[in-house]
Design a protein around this motif. Structure first.
Motif, short mmCIF file in Angstrom:
data_model
loop_
_atom_site.label_atom_id
_atom_site.label_comp_id
_atom_site.label_asym_id
_atom_site.label_seq_id
_atom_site.Cartn_x
_atom_site.Cartn_y
_atom_site.Cartn_z
N ALA A 64 0.83 -1.21 0.00
CA ALA A 64 0.00 0.00 0.00
C ALA A 64 0.86 1.26 0.00
CB ALA A 64 -0.93 -0.01 1.21
N ALA A 65 1.97 1.22 0.75
CA ALA A 65 2.89 2.37 0.79
C ALA A 65 3.53 2.59 -0.58
CB ALA A 65 3.96 2.16 1.86
N VAL A 127 11.01 -0.86 -0.53
CA VAL A 127 10.92 -0.53 0.89
C VAL A 127 12.23 -0.98 1.54
CG1 VAL A 127 9.74 -1.00 3.07
CG2 VAL A 127 8.41 -0.71 0.95
N THR A 128 12.96 -0.02 2.10
CA THR A 128 14.25 -0.34 2.71
C THR A 128 14.16 -0.51 4.23
OG1 THR A 128 14.76 2.03 2.82
CG2 THR A 128 15.57 0.81 0.90
N SER A 129 13.13 0.06 4.84
CA SER A 129 12.89 -0.16 6.26
C SER A 129 11.42 0.13 6.55
CB SER A 129 13.79 0.73 7.14
OG SER A 129 13.43 2.09 7.00
N ALA A 130 10.92 -0.49 7.61
CA ALA A 130 9.51 -0.31 7.97
C ALA A 130 9.35 -0.40 9.48
CB ALA A 130 8.66 -1.37 7.28
N GLU A 131 8.60 0.52 10.03
CA GLU A 131 8.22 0.49 11.45
C GLU A 131 6.70 0.52 11.47
OE1 GLU A 131 11.73 2.75 13.81
OE2 GLU A 131 10.55 4.04 12.49
N PRO A 137 2.60 4.38 11.80
CA PRO A 137 3.48 3.50 11.02
C PRO A 137 4.22 4.28 9.93
CG PRO A 137 1.30 2.54 11.25
CD PRO A 137 1.20 3.95 11.73
N ASN A 138 5.45 3.85 9.64
CA ASN A 138 6.22 4.52 8.59
C ASN A 138 7.05 3.51 7.83
OD1 ASN A 138 9.20 4.58 9.54
ND2 ASN A 138 8.06 5.21 11.36
N VAL A 139 7.38 3.89 6.61
CA VAL A 139 8.30 3.10 5.79
C VAL A 139 9.25 4.05 5.08
CG1 VAL A 139 6.65 1.22 5.36
CG2 VAL A 139 6.83 3.09 3.73
N SER A 140 10.43 3.56 4.77
CA SER A 140 11.37 4.30 3.94
C SER A 140 11.45 3.58 2.60
CB SER A 140 12.76 4.34 4.59
OG SER A 140 12.71 5.10 5.77
N ILE A 141 11.45 4.37 1.53
CA ILE A 141 11.50 3.81 0.18
C ILE A 141 12.67 4.42 -0.56
CG2 ILE A 141 10.30 3.73 -2.06
CD1 ILE A 141 7.67 3.58 -0.54
N SER A 142 13.41 3.58 -1.26
CA SER A 142 14.50 4.03 -2.12
C SER A 142 14.14 3.67 -3.55
CB SER A 142 15.80 3.33 -1.71
OG SER A 142 16.84 3.68 -2.59
N ILE A 173 16.86 8.39 -4.96
CA ILE A 173 16.06 9.25 -4.10
C ILE A 173 15.49 8.38 -2.98
CG2 ILE A 173 14.05 8.99 -5.64
CD1 ILE A 173 13.12 11.75 -4.68
N THR A 174 15.59 8.86 -1.76
CA THR A 174 15.02 8.14 -0.63
C THR A 174 13.89 8.97 -0.05
OG1 THR A 174 16.73 9.11 0.80
CG2 THR A 174 17.12 6.89 -0.04
N SER A 175 12.83 8.30 0.37
CA SER A 175 11.63 8.99 0.86
C SER A 175 11.11 8.34 2.12
CB SER A 175 10.53 8.96 -0.21
OG SER A 175 11.00 9.50 -1.43
N LEU A 176 10.51 9.16 2.96
CA LEU A 176 9.85 8.68 4.17
C LEU A 176 8.35 8.83 4.00
CD1 LEU A 176 9.94 7.73 7.19
CD2 LEU A 176 9.89 10.17 7.79
N LEU A 177 7.62 7.76 4.24
CA LEU A 177 6.16 7.79 4.18
C LEU A 177 5.60 7.40 5.54
CD1 LEU A 177 7.17 6.95 1.16
CD2 LEU A 177 4.76 6.40 0.82
N GLU A 178 4.47 8.02 5.91
CA GLU A 178 3.77 7.64 7.13
C GLU A 178 2.31 7.37 6.78
OE1 GLU A 178 4.21 10.60 10.19
OE2 GLU A 178 6.24 9.93 10.70
#
Length: 197
Positions: A64-65, A127-131, A137-142, A173-178
């Motif tokens: 979904a992210a 997705v490079t990391s997920a909490e 909740p958040n995920v990092s995407i590269s 590009i790296t991005s933070l999503l919540e």
């Protein structure tokens, strides 16, 4: 990828081999009467339909992210092409710093009578990391961002506007999503022009 897929290929090959062996052993009996007796003596087995495993909530959240991230990169060029945030779904997929930067860019484009034409190309979003257990909740995407076809253009002439160019047009590009109220939003991003892709 090869090492991850290898067990599945081996398991698939074993299943095909097992099915082939079962089929040939059923056909190799030379005594038809014995095989008929065997069929009559054995009760018919009913096979219950296999139930697929329920989807993994963590994987569903990551998917979904990623979907929201791709939608963000679809809506951002629309806003810069007008330029205006209104009439796009950008606010649905961006918030905080990412939305603020988009709004500032729209204002600057309008002020200078410019727009952006073409589209950026985003490839291999991962997705490079997920909490996912956090309150928010958040995920990092590269991903790889290609801006070679995305140009600042003079609205009057339709020609590319003179701007400082970067020798690299494809970079990480790296991005933070919540996740806010059930929806994933891009909050911030960082361009890595020193990391061509």
């Amino acid at each position: 990828m090869r090492s991850v897929m290898a067990p599945y290929r081996q398991r698939g090959a074993l299943l095909v081999l097992a099915a082939a062996l079962a089929a040939t052993s059923a056909c190799t009996s030379s005594d038809d009467s014995n095989s008929e007796k065997g069929k009559a003596a054995k009760p018919t087995e009913s096979v219950a339909p296999s139930k697929s495993a329920p989807p993994d909530p963590a994987e569903a959240a990551k998917t979904a992210a990623l979907t929201a991230y791709k939608a963000y990169w679809t809506e951002l060029p629309k806003a810069f092409a007008v330029p205006a945030i209104e009439g796009t779904d950008l606010k649905r997929y961006a918030a905080a710093e990412a939305l603020s930067k988009a709004e500032v860019t729209v204002v600057n484009l309008k002020k200078n009578n410019r727009m952006m034409t073409g589209n950026p190309v985003v490839t291999n979003p991962t997705v490079t990391s997920a909490e996912l257990e956090k309150k928010t909740p958040n995920v990092s995407i590269s991903s790889c961002l290609d801006v070679s076809k995305w140009k600042i253009t003079d609205k009057k002439t339709g020609k590319p506007a003179p701007v400082a160019t970067n020798p690299v047009s494809r970079y990480v590009i790296t991005s933070l999503l919540e996740r806010w109220d059930g929806s994933w939003k891009v909050l911030k991003y960082e361009l890595h022009a020193d990391q061509p892709c």
